[in-house]
Motif scaffolding. Structure first.
Motif, short mmCIF file in Angstrom:
data_model
loop_
_atom_site.label_atom_id
_atom_site.label_comp_id
_atom_site.label_asym_id
_atom_site.label_seq_id
_atom_site.Cartn_x
_atom_site.Cartn_y
_atom_site.Cartn_z
N GLN A 106 0.91 -1.25 0.07
CA GLN A 106 -0.14 -0.22 -0.04
C GLN A 106 0.89 1.24 0.03
O GLN A 106 2.26 1.08 0.11
CB GLN A 106 -0.80 0.11 1.18
N TYR A 107 0.07 2.55 -0.14
CA TYR A 107 0.95 3.62 0.04
C TYR A 107 -0.04 4.46 0.85
O TYR A 107 -1.31 4.22 0.84
CB TYR A 107 1.49 4.59 -1.14
N LEU A 108 0.52 5.45 1.72
CA LEU A 108 -0.24 6.41 2.59
C LEU A 108 -0.18 8.02 2.01
O LEU A 108 0.87 8.22 1.28
CB LEU A 108 0.06 6.42 3.93
N ASP A 109 -1.01 8.66 2.38
CA ASP A 109 -1.08 10.06 2.08
C ASP A 109 -0.43 11.00 3.08
O ASP A 109 -0.22 12.27 2.98
CB ASP A 109 -2.50 10.82 2.03
N SER A 110 0.41 10.33 4.25
CA SER A 110 0.85 10.79 5.35
C SER A 110 2.31 10.05 5.26
O SER A 110 2.52 9.12 4.97
CB SER A 110 0.19 10.84 6.39
N SER A 111 3.27 10.86 5.98
CA SER A 111 4.74 10.11 5.97
C SER A 111 4.66 9.68 7.63
O SER A 111 3.83 10.08 8.58
CB SER A 111 5.82 11.17 6.22
N LEU A 112 5.46 8.45 7.60
CA LEU A 112 5.42 7.64 8.69
C LEU A 112 6.81 7.63 9.46
O LEU A 112 7.88 7.47 8.71
CB LEU A 112 4.93 6.28 8.70
N ILE A 113 7.05 7.74 10.74
CA ILE A 113 8.13 7.33 11.39
C ILE A 113 7.79 6.09 12.07
O ILE A 113 6.74 6.27 13.10
CB ILE A 113 8.74 8.54 12.29
N LEU A 114 8.79 4.95 11.90
CA LEU A 114 8.26 3.75 12.84
C LEU A 114 9.29 3.70 13.92
O LEU A 114 10.60 3.81 13.78
CB LEU A 114 8.34 2.62 11.93
N PHE A 115 8.79 3.04 14.94
CA PHE A 115 9.78 2.85 16.16
C PHE A 115 9.24 1.27 16.37
O PHE A 115 7.83 1.17 16.95
CB PHE A 115 9.51 3.76 17.32
N VAL A 116 10.18 0.34 16.48
CA VAL A 116 9.61 -1.07 16.62
C VAL A 116 9.75 -1.29 18.17
O VAL A 116 10.96 -1.21 18.79
CB VAL A 116 10.70 -2.09 16.02
N VAL A 141 14.29 2.51 14.24
CA VAL A 141 13.57 3.71 13.73
C VAL A 141 13.75 3.50 12.34
O VAL A 141 14.73 3.48 11.82
CB VAL A 141 13.94 4.97 14.51
N HIS A 142 12.68 3.90 11.67
CA HIS A 142 12.77 3.92 10.17
C HIS A 142 11.74 4.90 9.62
O HIS A 142 10.39 5.04 10.21
CB HIS A 142 12.21 2.42 9.60
N ARG A 143 11.88 5.56 8.50
CA ARG A 143 10.87 6.67 8.07
C ARG A 143 10.36 6.00 6.52
O ARG A 143 11.02 5.28 5.85
CB ARG A 143 11.77 7.77 7.65
N ILE A 144 9.06 5.99 6.52
CA ILE A 144 8.27 5.78 5.11
C ILE A 144 7.77 7.09 4.57
O ILE A 144 6.86 7.63 5.31
CB ILE A 144 7.22 4.92 5.27
N PRO A 145 8.35 7.77 3.80
CA PRO A 145 7.80 9.06 3.02
C PRO A 145 6.40 8.52 2.34
O PRO A 145 5.90 7.70 2.04
CB PRO A 145 8.88 9.37 1.95
N ALA A 146 5.64 9.73 2.48
CA ALA A 146 4.13 9.81 1.90
C ALA A 146 4.26 9.45 0.58
O ALA A 146 5.33 9.89 -0.21
CB ALA A 146 3.55 10.91 2.01
N GLY A 147 3.40 8.58 -0.03
CA GLY A 147 3.32 8.02 -1.36
C GLY A 147 4.21 6.97 -1.73
O GLY A 147 4.04 6.45 -2.84
#
Length: 467
Positions: A106-116, A141-147
């Protein structure tokens, strides 16, 4: 002439109003309830603030919206606030994947910062037309940019994967909300492809309508699926997908469409345009090994040396200077560990709002209004989510019988420099002199004794029975 102009303008306004109403009506009414609750709480906050009342829980975020929920996992977002004192609209989210499960592409319209927070998993992320996969473990910690198209896989047999999310909705379709756009899907969830007319898709992919239906109606188990011990054909297909090597993952996606009536050679040709545009073109192994784009980097907080540590606990923070993907995120992250019977000294963040999630232990939080009255005093426990506006003084306190651990976000990727209001490194130490003594109405000698009485800094001992 004037009347004609007025009539034309009125007609234009009506048309635009109709369009806006149509767009609003097309959204899920759950969002209407979400926004209505937000307006009600903002009014309540304004009412309390106007009368200078403390002890209410405006800064404790307790209402959440479930975006995805199946037997294999759940994703929910805690509703943030919409107020002029919030410079970036950040929501805190929680994602749980049960053992042997997949959060489908999937993709999102928002940016995510993930913390496991707990567990291990694999994150697949498409960036610059390449699919890269990262193994995630607790503390990462990981980043997923929007889109950006991504998937998450929990391959563990007996352990959940639990992730805390920073959701930056500043650039989302609707301020303060998050939208999932599923690439894969069928009847539940629907793929974004399902919105096009059949004749568009059959021509675009050069397939028959029956072949198209097989692809767009096959999956019905939700956005998070179990990959083993399932009789579902769609789950078995996803199991095949995640078991492949990284360099074969894109090619396997082509096979997963499984239009059984058509030769494989023609299948690959028919779907190449779609799959390559969404998941990138598979390159050779050497190029994939050399691909180290910033968006593919992870940073582990538990492997990092604390920025500050004493007998009462420790703190650490990660910003754009030591984790480059944060440069474009507008977010910084930190981790606070307070031993039982200790507190992070009263302090102020002059550069950013702060969001916190209690990951372990218990304690309490106090926040103070600019006028010197108590804004909130709230007990903290695992899962508690709170936010503190920029400039507002606050303090976190661990209970007397257990450690308190807090993971948090700040609304700035730059290094945070909190100003402590007590302790040997406080601003009062820097201000010692006749000016500060006059401000308190005491002698300079008395002020020095008062300020120097605490020899500890940053993390201080706390005795609940002391008055």
């Amino acid at each position: 002439m004037g009347d004609r102009v007025m009539v034309s303008l009125l007609a234009l306004v009506l048309v635009l109003s109709y369009g806006v109403m149509a767009m609003a009506m097309s959204f899920n009414h759950e969002d209407e309830e979400w926004e209505r609750d937000q307006r009600e709480e903002e009014w309540e906050e304004h009412h309390h603030h106007h009368h200078h009342r403390g002890h209410h829980h405006y800064f404790l975020l307790q209402r959440s919206r479930v975006l995805v929920k199946t037997e294999a996992g759940e994703m929910r977002v805690v509703r943030s606030v919409g107020h002029k004192i919030v410079d970036r609209h950040i929501n805190v989210g929680f994602l749980t994947l049960e053992p042997n499960s997949l959060f489908i592409p999937q993709y999102l319209d928002s940016s995510l910062i993930l913390f496991v927070q707990r567990g291990q998993g694999n994150l697949g992320l498409v960036h610059h037309h390449e699919l890269g996969e990262r193994q995630l473990k607790a503390g990462d910690v990981h980043r997923i940019p929007a889109g950006s198209t991504f998937y998450l896989h929990n391959a563990r047999e007996h352990q959940r994967l639990q992730i805390i999310l920073s959701v930056d909705t500043s650039d989302s379709l609707r301020m303060g909300t998050l939208e999932n756009f599923f690439i894969g899907g069928g009847t539940n969830p629907k793929s974004v492809l399902s919105g096009f007319d059949s004749d568009i898709l059959t021509n675009a992919f050069n397939v028959s309508s029956s072949e198209l239906r097989q692809v767009l109606t096959r999956h019905q188990e939700g956005a998070i699926v179990h990959l083993k011990n399932s009789q579902s054909s769609s789950s078995n297909l996803w199991s095949k997908f995640v078991s492949m090597k990284e360099q074969d993952r894109l090619q396997e996606l082509k096979k997963l469409v499984d239009l059984s009536e058509k030769p494989e050679k023609a299948l690959t040709r028919s779907w190449r345009k779609l799959l390559n545009s969404v998941f990138g073109t598979p390159g050779n192994e050497k190029r994939k090994q050399q691909h180290h784009d910033h968006s593919q980097e992870s940073h582990n907080l538990y492997n990092r040396k604390p920025d500050f540590k004493n007998h009462h606990g420790w703190t650490l923070s990660v910003d754009e200077s030591n984790f480059s993907p944060l440069q474009n995120s507008g977010v910084g992250v930190h981790l606070i560990s307070l031993n039982a019977g200790s507190m992070l000294a009263p302090h102020v963040n002059p550069a950013a709002n702060e969001y916190g999630v209690v990951t372990r232990g218990s304690g309490h939080l106090q926040i103070v209004f600019p006028n010197g009255t108590l804004a909130m005093k709230a007990n903290l426990k695992p899962g508690s989510v709170f936010w503190v506006p920029r400039y507002f003084p606050f303090v976190q306190v661990a209970s007397n019988n257990e450690q308190l651990e807090i993971f948090g976000f700040t609304t700035s990727p730059q290094r945070n420099h909190p100003q402590f209001l007590a302790g040997s490194s406080s601003v009062l130490q820097a201000l010692r002199g006749q000016e500060l003594a006059a401000a308190f109405g005491v002698s300079e000698g008395w002020l020095n004794r008062f300020v120097n009485a605490q020899r500890e800094a940053v993390i201080l001992p706390y005795n609940a029975e002391r008055n």
